[in-house]
Design an enzyme around this catalytic site. Structure first.
Site, mmCIF file in Angstrom:
data_model
loop_
_atom_site.group_PDB
_atom_site.id
_atom_site.type_symbol
_atom_site.label_atom_id
_atom_site.label_comp_id
_atom_site.label_asym_id
_atom_site.label_seq_id
_atom_site.Cartn_x
_atom_site.Cartn_y
_atom_site.Cartn_z
ATOM 1 C CD1 TRP A 120 25.926 35.612 38.135
ATOM 2 C CD2 TRP A 120 27.943 34.761 37.722
ATOM 3 N NE1 TRP A 120 26.865 36.502 38.606
ATOM 4 C CE2 TRP A 120 28.116 36.012 38.357
ATOM 5 C CE3 TRP A 120 29.082 34.053 37.350
ATOM 6 C CZ2 TRP A 120 29.359 36.549 38.654
ATOM 7 C CZ3 TRP A 120 30.330 34.586 37.631
ATOM 8 C CH2 TRP A 120 30.462 35.822 38.282
ATOM 9 C CD GLN B 288 25.725 42.386 39.297
ATOM 10 O OE1 GLN B 288 26.602 41.563 39.401
ATOM 11 N NE2 GLN B 288 25.949 43.638 38.897
ATOM 12 C CG ASN C 76 23.257 38.060 39.682
ATOM 13 O OD1 ASN C 76 23.565 38.177 38.512
ATOM 14 N ND2 ASN C 76 24.130 38.312 40.639
ATOM 15 C CG ASP C 77 23.309 40.635 43.276
ATOM 16 O OD1 ASP C 77 22.949 39.458 43.168
ATOM 17 O OD2 ASP C 77 24.434 40.963 43.713
ATOM 18 C CD1 TRP D 54 22.660 36.343 35.604
ATOM 19 C CD2 TRP D 54 21.950 34.279 36.073
ATOM 20 N NE1 TRP D 54 22.937 36.105 36.930
ATOM 21 C CE2 TRP D 54 22.515 34.832 37.242
ATOM 22 C CE3 TRP D 54 21.434 32.973 36.127
ATOM 23 C CZ2 TRP D 54 22.581 34.146 38.449
ATOM 24 C CZ3 TRP D 54 21.504 32.288 37.333
ATOM 25 C CH2 TRP D 54 22.074 32.874 38.474
ATOM 26 N NE ARG E 142 31.281 39.584 46.294
ATOM 27 C CZ ARG E 142 32.128 38.617 46.705
ATOM 28 N NH1 ARG E 142 33.439 38.789 46.618
ATOM 29 N NH2 ARG E 142 31.655 37.485 47.193
ATOM 30 C CG ASP E 143 28.429 43.392 46.441
ATOM 31 O OD1 ASP E 143 28.765 43.406 45.249
ATOM 32 O OD2 ASP E 143 28.282 42.344 47.097
ATOM 33 C CD GLU F 111 34.102 30.930 55.602
ATOM 34 O OE1 GLU F 111 34.442 31.068 54.413
ATOM 35 O OE2 GLU F 111 33.910 29.826 56.132
ATOM 36 C CB SER G 128 26.244 44.177 43.316
ATOM 37 O OG SER G 128 25.453 43.177 42.736
HETATM 38 N N1 DQQ Z 1 26.459 39.052 43.086
HETATM 39 C C1 DQQ Z 1 26.821 38.881 44.456
HETATM 40 C C2 DQQ Z 1 27.543 40.152 44.750
HETATM 41 C C3 DQQ Z 1 28.302 40.396 43.513
HETATM 42 C C4 DQQ Z 1 27.335 39.999 42.463
HETATM 43 C C5 DQQ Z 1 25.612 38.614 45.292
HETATM 44 C C6 DQQ Z 1 27.972 39.400 41.263
HETATM 45 O O1 DQQ Z 1 28.397 40.085 45.846
HETATM 46 O O2 DQQ Z 1 28.706 41.741 43.359
HETATM 47 O O3 DQQ Z 1 24.679 37.811 44.613
HETATM 48 O O4 DQQ Z 1 26.988 39.119 40.277
#
Ligand code: DQQ
Length: 471
Positions: A56, A48, A31-32, A29, A152-153, A204, A93
């Site tokens: 995930w 990620q 992601n970001d 997997w 986050r992020d 939100e 992230s």
């Molecule tokens: N993925 C989200 C983020 C987070 C991450 C967006 C977690 O907000 O930090 O896809 O995998």
């Protein structure tokens, strides 16, 4: 230090839907995109990553580098959850910055208490091992009254001799928010106020905020929940507050999410997003991999109706091979098929001399529609439809002052990325059974005059995705 999985599992590679010139890890997997930076001339892409399977979970940071944004080398995993409690449930992230000549990763630690924690790790000399800082988790709590659904992020930049940090968040009862903090040392953060708060119509919770100067204005990019949509607005920035002009979707499809932006050494604002799967968990399990990065795109200030433009980086053209040219005169309501190739990797460029009505570019498998790019020439908007759904979003573009409209589409086994006039992007996943049966069909409708169509088709070579040499 854990290393990325070796490629002894051959089955992700045997999946004919697995892209070959877009970035993705050897298996499992992803992601970001995270920590995008050009460091001493080399592009770094962190991501990620779940090393334990194609769904995930147990999120680590994978790491890859590139000299040209097209061919990549895998490096050992950069961040692994735990053993400390502050990130034991995942290294979510974040971004990369130059901390006095050391590469620093600012990331979101998912704690054993469910909290989201701001964390920092620094690279050792090899850039293949990152050391989490003993000061983790860093104190970046917003005021309690905000009742933030998450923090986050991290996204960071330098301004007026200080570090500035955005955390993706929300203000209960109002909407998604990007919270602003300042610091002089990346370790001690002072909460200021929200850079911007949505009115609820933009979600939100704002994930993955990105904030950069664009032309003589600024642009804020957010990944909005619960819509799972990327929105961007150009606007005014003063006294640490951003006033958006108008929120717009940044891509006309539903597959592109959680993009990150960075400036490279040429000062190009480059953006890469995660292209999600649009097939179910069972199919992802069976394939052994999930998720792919978009081609790197250049963001620029828009003109006319489009406040910003998104176009693929020119570096991608190095993958082109075997150019074929076709010229058609397309009568109104006429459709023609443009042959592609049998192995599912191609780019098509269309120069369309048509000034009104609609022009459609349909990706077909035999006669069945996989995806349809609809360009409404009368209103200068483009949309992306699927076999059973109509276009969900209409992306404005500014037509050429003279000459034909330019549409470019990339196909890579299951990824479709189209760009209209180098301004509007449309991204989708399709899963054809027979790659050799996939072609492009074009049609004109409602046009007052026949259109002339100049098409160029290229095979696209595999990008090189290889292991970094062992040090
Ligand atoms: N993925 C989200 C983020 C987070 C991450 C967006 C977690 O907000 O930090 O896809 O995998």
């Amino acid at each position: 230090m854990q290393t990325p999985p070796t490629k002894d599992s051959s089955h992700p590679r045997s999946d004919h839907h697995r892209p070959r010139y877009h970035f993705l890890p050897p298996e499992n997997w992803m992601n970001d995109p995270n920590g995008l930076i050009q460091w001493q001339g080399v592009y770094h892409l962190f991501y990620q990553y779940n090393p334990n399977g194609p769904l995930w979970g147990t999120i680590h940071w994978g790491h890859a580098t590139s000299a040209d944004l097209v061919n990549w080398r895998y490096h050992p995993l950069a961040l692994t959850p735990g053993p400390e409690g502050y990130d034991v449930d995942g290294c979510w992230s974040g971004c990369a910055v130059d901390d006095e000549d050391r590469l620093a990763l600012l990331y979101t630690g998912k704690g054993d208490d469910g909290r989201e924690n701001l964390c920092i790790a620094h690279a050792g000399p090899s850039l293949d091992a990152f050391q989490k800082h003993p000061a983790n988790p860093l104190d970046a709590r917003p005021p309690h009254a905000i009742e933030a659904p998450g923090i986050r992020d991290p996204f960071i930049w330098r301004e007026a001799g200080q570090w500035r940090l955005l955390l993706g968040s929300g203000v209960r009862g109002e909407g998604g928010a990007a919270l602003l903090y300042t610091s002089t040392d990346l370790l001690h953060w002072k909460y200021q106020h929200p850079l911007a708060v949505g009115d609820g119509s933009t979600g939100e919770m704002w994930e993955c905020p990105n904030f950069i100067p664009l032309g003589d204005r600024n642009v804020l990019i957010i990944s909005a929940l619960p819509q799972v949509t990327v929105l961007a607005s150009v606007g005014d920035y003063a006294d640490g507050r951003f006033t958006p002009d108008e929120w717009r979707r940044m891509d006309g499809g539903d597959a592109w999410y959680a993009p990150q932006i960075f400036f490279d050494s040429q000062r190009r604002p480059l953006v890469i997003g995660w292209i999600k799967e649009e097939r179910d968990d069972q199919a992802q399990q069976a394939a052994g991999w999930s998720g792919v990065m978009s081609l790197p795109r250049i963001l620029s200030a828009g003109v006319g109706a489009a406040p910003f433009s998104v176009a693929p980086v020119p570096e991608v053209t190095q993958l082109r091979a075997n150019e074929r040219t076709h010229v058609f005169h397309l009568a109104n309501e006429e459709r023609v098929t443009i042959p592609t190739n049998s192995h599912g990797q191609w780019e098509v460029e269309l120069l369309v001399d048509q000034t009104d009505g609609a022009f459609t570019l349909t990706l077909v498998e035999h006669d069945a529609t996989l995806a349809e790019v609809i360009v409404d020439l009368t209103s200068s908007r483009a949309g992306l439809a699927g076999p059973t759904q109509s276009a969900t979003a209409w992306m404005p573009y500014t037509p050429p002052a003279s000459g034909p409209l330019r549409i470019v589409c990339f196909f890579d086994h299951s990824v479709v990325e189209c760009f209209v006039q180098g301004q509007a992007s449309l991204t989708k996943r399709v899963y054809p059974q027979a790659l050799e049966a996939v072609h492009v069909r074009v049609a004109a409708s409602g046009a007052s005059a026949p259109s002339r169509l100049h098409a160029r088709v290229w095979d696209m070579r595999d990008a090189t995705l290889s292991e970094a040499p062992q040090r």
